[in-house]
Motif scaffolding. Structure first.
Motif, PDB file in Angstrom:
ATOM      1  N   ASP A   1     -59.152  32.140 -96.033  1.00  0.00           N
ATOM      2  CA  ASP A   1     -60.093  32.230 -97.146  1.00  0.00           C
ATOM      3  C   ASP A   1     -59.372  32.556 -98.450  1.00  0.00           C
ATOM      4  O   ASP A   1     -59.725  32.045 -99.516  1.00  0.00           O
ATOM      5  CB  ASP A   1     -61.152  33.296 -96.862  1.00  0.00           C
ATOM      6  CG  ASP A   1     -62.107  32.877 -95.760  1.00  0.00           C
ATOM      7  OD1 ASP A   1     -62.192  31.658 -95.508  1.00  0.00           O
ATOM      8  OD2 ASP A   1     -62.754  33.745 -95.156  1.00  0.00           O
ATOM      9  N   TYR A   2     -58.365  33.430 -98.366  1.00  0.00           N
ATOM     10  CA  TYR A   2     -57.631  33.815 -99.572  1.00  0.00           C
ATOM     11  C   TYR A   2     -56.814  32.653-100.122  1.00  0.00           C
ATOM     12  O   TYR A   2     -56.753  32.429-101.339  1.00  0.00           O
ATOM     13  CB  TYR A   2     -56.730  35.005 -99.266  1.00  0.00           C
ATOM     14  CG  TYR A   2     -55.787  35.363-100.389  1.00  0.00           C
ATOM     15  CD1 TYR A   2     -56.261  35.949-101.566  1.00  0.00           C
ATOM     16  CD2 TYR A   2     -54.423  35.105-100.279  1.00  0.00           C
ATOM     17  CE1 TYR A   2     -55.391  36.268-102.594  1.00  0.00           C
ATOM     18  CE2 TYR A   2     -53.556  35.423-101.307  1.00  0.00           C
ATOM     19  CZ  TYR A   2     -54.037  36.004-102.455  1.00  0.00           C
ATOM     20  OH  TYR A   2     -53.187  36.313-103.473  1.00  0.00           O
TER      21      TYR A   2
ATOM     22  N   SER B   1     -60.424  39.758 -96.843  1.00  0.00           N
ATOM     23  CA  SER B   1     -60.810  38.454 -96.318  1.00  0.00           C
ATOM     24  C   SER B   1     -59.655  37.923 -95.488  1.00  0.00           C
ATOM     25  O   SER B   1     -58.549  38.454 -95.507  1.00  0.00           O
ATOM     26  CB  SER B   1     -61.155  37.482 -97.450  1.00  0.00           C
ATOM     27  OG  SER B   1     -60.064  37.340 -98.328  1.00  0.00           O
TER      28      SER B   1
ATOM     29  N   LYS C   1     -62.161  27.949-107.192  1.00  0.00           N
ATOM     30  CA  LYS C   1     -61.936  29.342-107.577  1.00  0.00           C
ATOM     31  C   LYS C   1     -61.034  29.465-108.799  1.00  0.00           C
ATOM     32  O   LYS C   1     -61.119  30.447-109.538  1.00  0.00           O
ATOM     33  CB  LYS C   1     -61.331  30.115-106.404  1.00  0.00           C
ATOM     34  CG  LYS C   1     -62.258  30.245-105.221  1.00  0.00           C
ATOM     35  CD  LYS C   1     -61.721  31.225-104.198  1.00  0.00           C
ATOM     36  CE  LYS C   1     -60.445  30.743-103.559  1.00  0.00           C
ATOM     37  NZ  LYS C   1     -59.974  31.649-102.486  1.00  0.00           N
TER      38      LYS C   1
ATOM     39  N   THR D   1     -62.698  36.624-102.731  1.00  0.00           N
ATOM     40  CA  THR D   1     -61.584  36.689-101.773  1.00  0.00           C
ATOM     41  C   THR D   1     -60.336  37.292-102.394  1.00  0.00           C
ATOM     42  O   THR D   1     -59.377  37.583-101.684  1.00  0.00           O
ATOM     43  CB  THR D   1     -61.262  35.288-101.240  1.00  0.00           C
ATOM     44  OG1 THR D   1     -60.979  34.407-102.342  1.00  0.00           O
ATOM     45  CG2 THR D   1     -62.446  34.725-100.452  1.00  0.00           C
ATOM     46  N   THR D   2     -60.314  37.465-103.732  1.00  0.00           N
ATOM     47  CA  THR D   2     -59.171  38.078-104.392  1.00  0.00           C
ATOM     48  C   THR D   2     -59.229  39.586-104.313  1.00  0.00           C
ATOM     49  O   THR D   2     -58.240  40.256-103.989  1.00  0.00           O
ATOM     50  CB  THR D   2     -59.108  37.636-105.863  1.00  0.00           C
ATOM     51  OG1 THR D   2     -59.048  36.207-105.918  1.00  0.00           O
ATOM     52  CG2 THR D   2     -57.884  38.224-106.555  1.00  0.00           C
TER      53      THR D   2
ATOM     54  N   ALA E   1     -56.689  35.272 -94.229  1.00  0.00           N
ATOM     55  CA  ALA E   1     -55.636  34.591 -94.982  1.00  0.00           C
ATOM     56  C   ALA E   1     -56.078  33.186 -95.387  1.00  0.00           C
ATOM     57  O   ALA E   1     -55.783  32.732 -96.496  1.00  0.00           O
ATOM     58  CB  ALA E   1     -54.358  34.529 -94.148  1.00  0.00           C
TER      59      ALA E   1
ATOM     60  N   ARG F   1     -51.400  40.402-102.275  1.00  0.00           N
ATOM     61  CA  ARG F   1     -52.012  41.110-101.152  1.00  0.00           C
ATOM     62  C   ARG F   1     -50.988  41.945-100.374  1.00  0.00           C
ATOM     63  O   ARG F   1     -51.139  42.171 -99.180  1.00  0.00           O
ATOM     64  CB  ARG F   1     -52.713  40.110-100.229  1.00  0.00           C
ATOM     65  CG  ARG F   1     -53.886  39.409-100.899  1.00  0.00           C
ATOM     66  CD  ARG F   1     -54.456  38.340-100.029  1.00  0.00           C
ATOM     67  NE  ARG F   1     -55.215  38.868 -98.933  1.00  0.00           N
ATOM     68  CZ  ARG F   1     -56.530  39.130 -98.974  1.00  0.00           C
ATOM     69  NH1 ARG F   1     -57.190  38.931-100.089  1.00  0.00           N
ATOM     70  NH2 ARG F   1     -57.158  39.598 -97.930  1.00  0.00           N
TER      71      ARG F   1
ATOM     72  N   ASN G   1     -63.869  35.459-107.583  1.00  0.00           N
ATOM     73  CA  ASN G   1     -62.914  36.535-107.330  1.00  0.00           C
ATOM     74  C   ASN G   1     -63.187  37.289-106.031  1.00  0.00           C
ATOM     75  O   ASN G   1     -62.523  38.293-105.770  1.00  0.00           O
ATOM     76  CB  ASN G   1     -62.929  37.526-108.490  1.00  0.00           C
ATOM     77  CG  ASN G   1     -62.358  36.937-109.760  1.00  0.00           C
ATOM     78  OD1 ASN G   1     -61.447  36.117-109.705  1.00  0.00           O
ATOM     79  ND2 ASN G   1     -62.891  37.322-110.903  1.00  0.00           N
TER      80      ASN G   1
ATOM     81  N   TYR H   1     -47.274  32.874 -99.599  1.00  0.00           N
ATOM     82  CA  TYR H   1     -47.948  33.916 -98.822  1.00  0.00           C
ATOM     83  C   TYR H   1     -47.180  34.165 -97.523  1.00  0.00           C
ATOM     84  O   TYR H   1     -46.932  33.250 -96.742  1.00  0.00           O
ATOM     85  CB  TYR H   1     -49.378  33.493 -98.530  1.00  0.00           C
ATOM     86  CG  TYR H   1     -50.178  34.505 -97.752  1.00  0.00           C
ATOM     87  CD1 TYR H   1     -50.844  35.534 -98.397  1.00  0.00           C
ATOM     88  CD2 TYR H   1     -50.280  34.417 -96.366  1.00  0.00           C
ATOM     89  CE1 TYR H   1     -51.590  36.453 -97.686  1.00  0.00           C
ATOM     90  CE2 TYR H   1     -51.012  35.331 -95.649  1.00  0.00           C
ATOM     91  CZ  TYR H   1     -51.669  36.348 -96.315  1.00  0.00           C
ATOM     92  OH  TYR H   1     -52.408  37.261 -95.605  1.00  0.00           O
TER      93      TYR H   1
END
Length: 803
Positions: free
Chosen positions: A323-324, A319, A355, A314-315, A321, A774, A312, A750
């Motif tokens: 990495d997320y 961080s 993840k 990068t959530t 984009a 985000r 969690n 995203y």
């Protein structure tokens, strides 16, 4: 003196005062005047003076040898403009002034209207009194990072003390923007003025978050340890319980190695305590990158690229984009060396983590020792003429030791026990014989011996009391021996179709058949002792089972195999006329990159000898369009439960094959920019700025078909569209965006919009994520120079405030 005259004279050729100990070298372009009684020399027009390590250029320079004094100033040209300002240079700096006075004996002086580079910025002053070579006082001045003589902004002061290679200390300071004073003021100012590394506090940013309360972010301390390594300790603290600690370090040694290390630990608290909405997430993340310069050790190399942490991280923590959006973490640490001319050693440690599923796998270590190829029957001094094929036989040796663990990241520390690791050792010795038959057929034969060392086995038994089958793990050493024989024949057939008319000139088809034979023994027989037999309570028939459970190098396969393998590959190309190619006048277009069919027939099997038929292909006729296709077909019929029958599909249903599954992936990547529609690119006018832009459109369609019995969803589709763009209408404006749409789930992917405005010494940065988890925006107006990075105005919302 006429214009263009230049003269250089050392001090011992002129009657001077003994107050000037070292020679002075001087020259000028316009005129030079000697005043013997007053012991003065005046130079006009691009006057130049060198004294010790000081160089002075000005429109007019007067040297008074009697008083050991120098005066420099500019001149007024025919238009009435003040030009040729005095410019003073030494080993470390360059100072531009209106005029200056300097005393050689005391090394003191006065400078008026200075413009000097200091402390990574620029120092302006109305009047400067130089106390010695390293200390001077400034009256009514300013400090800025704008290199212009009339800067866009400045931090003003009435008085300051400048100590070169140490610091600048001022009285009351205030900020002026475009000569307009602002209410931003402090009682004093301190600016480090050192070229070497120095330590100091890192000023935190402050604000208020709707979810986490008041906060201080990225505050801490910087340690300038040495020229090779630094260290920054930063931290965040929030009034509602969240906090974070961060460690950043960079290191570099020229011609040796370089790298960076980041450690982050964060506690994110959401909601009110003792309520159902309360959540507390504990996250950790490590990032380490290390590179060795190839010149440091040519025979060995060490590298590291580590990215690991809680799923969690990068959530719930800021961080990038990438990495997320990435669903995996991966790490690799590797060391390799050449032990000798015949052996190479490689030691690696690897890690992978998902993840979404929380699956965690680590290999620590993976040791690999390999030898170069050895030709046992080759003698360079006495080459064989009768049995020349013997010289082609070659062999090598491989030793591998591996230790791995697979678990969930939430159970990592509790699972980190030697009993949970899977480990083993493998030796592998292959023999190769490559031959060419009739110059058109390649015949490769290999025979390999593999020995695996495992250190635990299993035994199954039936427990009457529990009425269940139990599996016992036995700690014992068990070697495994495997042998295999492979032989392959391969060639190529070319078909050409030539056209005399039309845009198509030729079509070429390349057919590459590969027919092979492979053999291995049946390892379930008692002679090998790799399988045991277990009789279930409800049956009288013994069932073989492998004594190894998920061994790291695999268990010996069951059943004898004598496989005849068939592999057929196809490639199709076309040659057409092209005006762009001025040499051949043609260009090649690949119609089918490959279309592959492979299957096998097992001579040793008692039934179901034919394997499934696998097909795969790829084509990219249009630039940017990529089509991939895979399918699996079964030659045997099945019963109502989906179990294969020993009856061919042709016998049962009068068709050659039955489709099991298929997968089609169509991807389109199309990019255009400002040069796409310009035919004559050489004729572009570079006098004026031409706006630049780029647009990339990516479309993916995937159709999966699974026709096996019992599959609830035999058909699945994936259809996505993503768009990224970049637009730079002027030299100072830049805009970019990325977005996408999922046609199946009917939602935006995203999405982010970024705007950047270059304001010379300032910059505006705007980032907006309008939708999704985000969702947030960030507006920042800041000074570009890193030494005044805290001089900024920020307005933002945090994506965690919407959680």
């Amino acid at each position: 003196m006429t214009a263009g005259f230049a003269q250089e004279m050392s001090s011992d050729t002129f009657p001077m005062s003994n107050l000037i100990p070292n020679p002075i070298h001087y020259s000028c372009d316009d005129s030079l005047i000697y005043e013997f009684k007053e012991k003065k020399v005046c130079l006009y027009g691009k006057a130049h003076v060198e004294y010790e390590d000081i160089v002075l250029d000005a429109g007019c320079i007067c040297i008074d040898f009697g008083q050991s004094k120098l005066i420099a100033k500019g001149i007024i040209d025919s238009s009435g403009k003040y030009v040729q300002h005095p410019i003073l240079k030494d080993k470390e700096r360059e100072v531009k002034t209106d005029s200056l006075w300097y005393y050689f004996e005391t090394k003191k002086g006065f400078i008026y209207n200075i413009h000097s580079e200091e402390a990574g910025g620029y120092l302006h002053g109305e009047k400067i009194k130089q106390l010695n070579d390293s200390i001077y006082l400034v009256k009514r001045g300013a400090f800025t990072t704008c290199e212009l003589e009339h800067p866009h902004y400045s931090i003003c002061f009435d008085k300051a003390r400048v100590e070169r290679n140490h610091h600048i200390l001022t009285g009351t300071i205030w900020l002026e923007v475009e000569d307009i004073p602002t209410p931003l003021a402090l009682p004093f100012g301190y600016f480090p003025n050192q070229k070497k590394r120095s330590s100091g506090f890192l000023i935190p940013s402050y604000g208020e978050s709707a979810n986490r309360g008041f906060f201080l972010e990225n505050g801490g301390y910087y340690f300038g340890i040495s020229d090779y390594i630094d260290l920054a300790l930063r931290g965040d603290i929030y009034s509602r319980g969240s906090w974070a600690a961060k460690i950043y370090s960079n290191y570099k040694k020229r011609y040796k190695f370089e790298g960076s290390l980041n450690l982050n630990y964060a506690i994110n608290v959401f909601g009110e305590k003792f309520t159902s909405q309360y959540q507390r997430h504990k996250d950790v993340f490590i990032r380490w990158q290390h590179q060795q310069d190839p010149r440091a050790r040519p025979r060995s190399r060490f590298s590291a690229n580590v990215q690991a942490g809680s799923s969690n991280y990068t959530t719930f923590n800021p961080s990038s984009a990438n990495d997320y959006l990435s669903s995996n973490y991966s790490s690799s640490i590797a060391y390799s060396t050449q032990l000798s001319s015949a052996f190479n050693l490689a030691i690696t440690a690897n890690h992978s983590q998902n993840k979404q599923t929380h699956q965690f796998a680590i290999t620590l270590p993976d040791l690999l020792l390999t030898s170069s190829r050895w030709y046992p029957f080759r003698n360079p001094q006495k080459p064989s003429l009768r049995f020349k094929w013997l010289e082609k036989i070659n062999t090598s040796y491989m030793f591998q030791a591996k230790n791995s663990l697979e678990t969930l990241d939430t159970l990592l520390f509790s699972s980190f026990s030697p009993n949970n690791f899977n480990y083993g050792i493998k030796h592998h010795i292959p023999f190769y014989l490559p031959l060419n038959l009739f110059r058109v057929i390649t015949w490769n034969t290999s025979c390999s011996f593999t020995e695996k060392w495992y250190f635990r086995t299993i035994r199954k038994r039936y427990d009457n009391q529990l009425d269940s089958i139990l599996t016992d793990t036995l700690r014992e050493f068990k070697p495994v021996h495997e042998i295999a024989l492979n032989s392959n024949f391969s060639t190529q057939f070319f078909t050409f179709i030539l056209y005399k008319k039309g845009p198509i000139q030729a079509i070429r088809h390349v057919f590459t058949p590969n027919i092979g034979f492979s053999w291995r023994p049946d390892y379930t027989t008692s002679i090998w002792r790799y399988y045991r037999y277990f009789v279930p309570p409800s049956s009288t028939q013994a069932i073989p089972y492998s004594i190894f459970t998920n061994p790291i190098f695999g268990a010996p396969p069951s059943g004898k195999a004598a496989l005849i393998t068939f592999n057929f590959n196809n490639n199709l190309e076309m040659k057409v006329k092209s005006k762009n190619d001025t040499i051949t006048g043609t260009k090649k277009i690949t119609l089918v990159d490959y279309f592959n069919i492979n299957f096998s027939y097992n001579l040793a099997a008692d039934s179901l000898r034919w394997s499934t038929v696998n097909m795969s292909g790829r084509t990219a006729i249009v630039k940017g369009l990529d089509i991939r296709y895979t399918a699996q077909f079964d030659p045997y019929a099945v019963d109502s439960l989906g179990k294969n029958l020993n009856t061919l599909e042709w016998t049962a249903n009068r068709r050659l094959l039955r489709k099991n599954s298929s997968n089609v992936i169509l991807s389109l990547n199309y990019s255009i920019n400002q040069s796409t529609f310009i035919k004559n690119k050489k004729a572009q006018d570079t006098t004026f700025y031409i706006p630049t832009w780029s647009l990339t459109i990516s479309y993916t369609f995937q159709y999966t078909e699974n026709l096996l019995v019992g599959i609830t969803k035999p058909y699945q589709r994936i259809q996505t569209l993503s768009i990224t763009g970049d637009f730079k209408p002027t030299r100072n404006w830049r805009m970019s965006f990325m977005t996408g749409y999922d046609f199946i789930n009917k939602g935006l992917s995203y999405t982010s919009i970024n705007i950047h405005r270059d304001l010379h010494c300032w910059e505006i940065i705007f980032n907006w994520i309008p939708t999704g988890f985000r969702k947030s925006y960030n507006f920042t107006l800041r000074v570009k120079s890193p030494i005044l990075q805290d001089l900024k105005i920020t307005k933002k919302t945090d994506f965690r405030d919407y959680y």
